[in-house]
Scaffold this motif. Structure first.
Motif, PDB file in Angstrom:
ATOM      1  N   VAL A   2       0.415  10.446   6.308  1.00 44.40           N
ATOM      2  CA  VAL A   2      -0.839  10.183   5.599  1.00 44.40           C
ATOM      3  C   VAL A   2      -1.216  11.396   4.756  1.00 44.40           C
ATOM      4  O   VAL A   2      -1.622  11.269   3.593  1.00 44.40           O
ATOM      5  CB  VAL A   2      -1.963   9.811   6.587  1.00 44.40           C
ATOM      6  N   GLY A  36      -7.821   4.719  13.586  1.00 42.04           N
ATOM      7  CA  GLY A  36      -6.815   4.876  12.540  1.00 42.04           C
ATOM      8  C   GLY A  36      -7.010   6.137  11.728  1.00 42.04           C
ATOM      9  O   GLY A  36      -8.133   6.570  11.465  1.00 42.04           O
ATOM     10  N   GLU A  37      -5.895   6.728  11.319  1.00 45.08           N
ATOM     11  CA  GLU A  37      -5.884   7.882  10.410  1.00 45.08           C
ATOM     12  C   GLU A  37      -5.645   7.339   9.013  1.00 45.08           C
ATOM     13  O   GLU A  37      -4.708   6.558   8.799  1.00 45.08           O
ATOM     14  CB  GLU A  37      -4.793   8.854  10.849  1.00 45.08           C
ATOM     15  N   THR A  38      -6.447   7.754   8.030  1.00 45.78           N
ATOM     16  CA  THR A  38      -6.550   6.922   6.837  1.00 45.78           C
ATOM     17  C   THR A  38      -6.901   7.676   5.565  1.00 45.78           C
ATOM     18  O   THR A  38      -7.511   8.750   5.615  1.00 45.78           O
ATOM     19  CB  THR A  38      -7.627   5.834   7.084  1.00 45.78           C
ATOM     20  N   SER A  48      -3.736  -2.769   3.267  1.00 44.39           N
ATOM     21  CA  SER A  48      -3.369  -1.566   4.003  1.00 44.39           C
ATOM     22  C   SER A  48      -1.858  -1.460   4.155  1.00 44.39           C
ATOM     23  O   SER A  48      -1.186  -2.441   4.491  1.00 44.39           O
ATOM     24  CB  SER A  48      -4.014  -1.573   5.387  1.00 44.39           C
ATOM     25  N   ARG A  52       1.143   0.616   6.136  1.00 45.54           N
ATOM     26  CA  ARG A  52       1.377   1.392   7.351  1.00 45.54           C
ATOM     27  C   ARG A  52       2.314   2.560   7.087  1.00 45.54           C
ATOM     28  O   ARG A  52       3.381   2.394   6.480  1.00 45.54           O
ATOM     29  CB  ARG A  52       1.990   0.496   8.430  1.00 45.54           C
ATOM     30  N   ARG A  98     -10.263  10.235   9.928  1.00 50.59           N
ATOM     31  CA  ARG A  98      -9.979   9.293  11.010  1.00 50.59           C
ATOM     32  C   ARG A  98     -11.167   8.354  11.184  1.00 50.59           C
ATOM     33  O   ARG A  98     -12.324   8.780  11.145  1.00 50.59           O
ATOM     34  CB  ARG A  98      -9.745  10.022  12.336  1.00 50.59           C
ATOM     35  N   HIS A  99     -10.854   7.077  11.358  1.00 52.91           N
ATOM     36  CA  HIS A  99     -11.874   6.112  11.748  1.00 52.91           C
ATOM     37  C   HIS A  99     -12.203   6.267  13.233  1.00 52.91           C
ATOM     38  O   HIS A  99     -11.328   6.593  14.045  1.00 52.91           O
ATOM     39  CB  HIS A  99     -11.374   4.679  11.564  1.00 52.91           C
ATOM     40  N   GLU A 149      -5.162   1.137   1.258  1.00 57.21           N
ATOM     41  CA  GLU A 149      -5.249   2.112   2.339  1.00 57.21           C
ATOM     42  C   GLU A 149      -3.855   2.560   2.745  1.00 57.21           C
ATOM     43  O   GLU A 149      -2.922   1.756   2.801  1.00 57.21           O
ATOM     44  CB  GLU A 149      -5.950   1.485   3.550  1.00 57.21           C
ATOM     45  N   THR A 150      -3.705   3.855   3.045  1.00 55.26           N
ATOM     46  CA  THR A 150      -2.542   4.346   3.776  1.00 55.26           C
ATOM     47  C   THR A 150      -3.027   4.654   5.185  1.00 55.26           C
ATOM     48  O   THR A 150      -4.001   5.375   5.380  1.00 55.26           O
ATOM     49  CB  THR A 150      -1.944   5.591   3.108  1.00 55.26           C
ATOM     50  N   PHE A 151      -2.347   4.110   6.177  1.00 54.77           N
ATOM     51  CA  PHE A 151      -2.891   3.993   7.532  1.00 54.77           C
ATOM     52  C   PHE A 151      -1.841   4.374   8.558  1.00 54.77           C
ATOM     53  O   PHE A 151      -0.672   3.998   8.446  1.00 54.77           O
ATOM     54  CB  PHE A 151      -3.329   2.534   7.734  1.00 54.77           C
ATOM     55  N   TYR A 174      -8.320   5.967   1.688  1.00 51.66           N
ATOM     56  CA  TYR A 174      -8.559   4.818   0.815  1.00 51.66           C
ATOM     57  C   TYR A 174      -8.564   5.299  -0.623  1.00 51.66           C
ATOM     58  O   TYR A 174      -9.186   6.319  -0.945  1.00 51.66           O
ATOM     59  CB  TYR A 174      -9.897   4.155   1.140  1.00 51.66           C
TER      60      TYR A 174
END
Length: 311
Positions: free
Chosen positions: A229, A255-257, A220, A222, A249-250, A269-271, A259
């Motif tokens: 993102v 987290g905003e993400t 991942s 950050r 979003r998870h 992942e960009t997180f 994959y």
């Protein structure tokens, strides 16, 4: 919050199928800064706002995946103490000499119950972020190159024996359980996913139960905001990067993400986002029947590829 002992994620060595294709992808699309190549042909990168010489190392191989992950500890005395504590626990350790990785000191390596090679280190050359330490600007030219993550943030690793991994990390390495995912009721609701922190981040490493040892789910990177993102999603589209899930979003970690897949089939992942769990944090539990929202909160979808595909 005083951060001692294990401080943060330090590096991950990834196996890639074509070193030159992967070099260009991690440099120009993800936007990492290339910092060197060693005699073995491994290529080294850092995120633009990291001060250490490297955090991602690529190695040419016949299969994708992760060779090892390394976490930085406070100092040499901490490294020695962790070796004693691990050995007292019955965990065999070995020292990797300084210089085996570029600009990196001696490393303490051991095998986790999940089958992953894990290591601790206390020394790595500081090369800075290009902004200086006196009256620096908030960002420089590398902050707009590719997706431009600010740091290598964490790994999610798949393998067996999650309960034993949790015990090792919480009882020996000083991590805290922040969130957990329970399995089906009919199986007794075992912990099938754990999110562990050695700081006040939502997680510094995570593990999911899987029958095959030593598997990588993702590394991942950050980013500073949800807007960044979304910008990363545009860059993925412009470069035809295959996306596994997101932008979304998870529920887990908030987290905003996104994959996606690198050219070798390693997921990254960009997180952004999340919360700050301080030492008095009570762990959050996700039940199996609600985990769809834990994974993809807006839709509640259990994405098959996300759950089943690893390298």
């Amino acid at each position: 919050m005083a951060i001692t002992g294990v401080m943060r994620a330090g590096h991950a060595q990834l196996r890639v199928l074509d070193i030159q294709v992967s070099r260009k992808f991690y440099r120009d699309v993800i936007g990492l800064v290339e910092t060197g190549e060693d005699a073995q042909g491994r290529v080294y990168f850092k995120a633009w706002d990291e001060r250490d010489h490297n955090s991602i190392v690529l190695r040419q191989a016949d299969s994708a995946g992760v060779d090892f992950v390394g976490y930085r500890v406070l100092d040499a005395a901490s490294l020695d103490q962790f070796e004693r504590d691990l050995n007292a626990r019955g965990v065999a350790t070995r020292r990797i000499p300084a210089g085996e990785m570029l600009e990196t000191g001696e490393r303490l390596r051991f095998t986790l119950p999940s089958g992953h090679e894990f290591e601790l280190f206390a020394e790595k050359a500081h090369v800075g972020n290009g902004l200086g330490l006196k009256n620096p600007p908030p960002w420089g030219p590398d902050a707009e190159h590719g997706m431009a993550p600010v740091r290598f943030d964490h790994c999610l690793l798949y393998g067996p024996n999650v309960a034993a991994v949790k015990a090792l990390f919480t009882e020996v390495l000083g991590f805290r359980l922040v969130e957990r995912i329970l399995g089906p009721v009919e199986a007794g609701e075992p912990e099938v996913g754990i999110f562990l922190s050695c700081s006040n981040k939502t997680h510094d490493i995570a593990f999911v139960e899987h029958p095959n040892p030593g598997k990588l789910h993702h590394v991942s990177f950050r980013l500073n905001s949800w807007e960044r993102v979304q910008r990363a999603s545009d860059i993925m589209g412009m470069n035809r990067v295959p996306i596994d899930m997101g932008p979304t979003r998870h529920g887990v970690t908030r987290g905003e993400t996104i994959y996606a897949w690198d050219p070798s089939g390693n997921r990254f992942e960009t997180f952004a986002g999340g919360y700050e769990p301080y030492p008095d944090w009570e762990p959050i539990t996700w039940t199996f029947d609600e985990f769809g929202h834990g994974l993809d909160y807006p839709t509640g979808t259990l994405h098959e590829s996300f759950l089943g595909v690893v390298s």
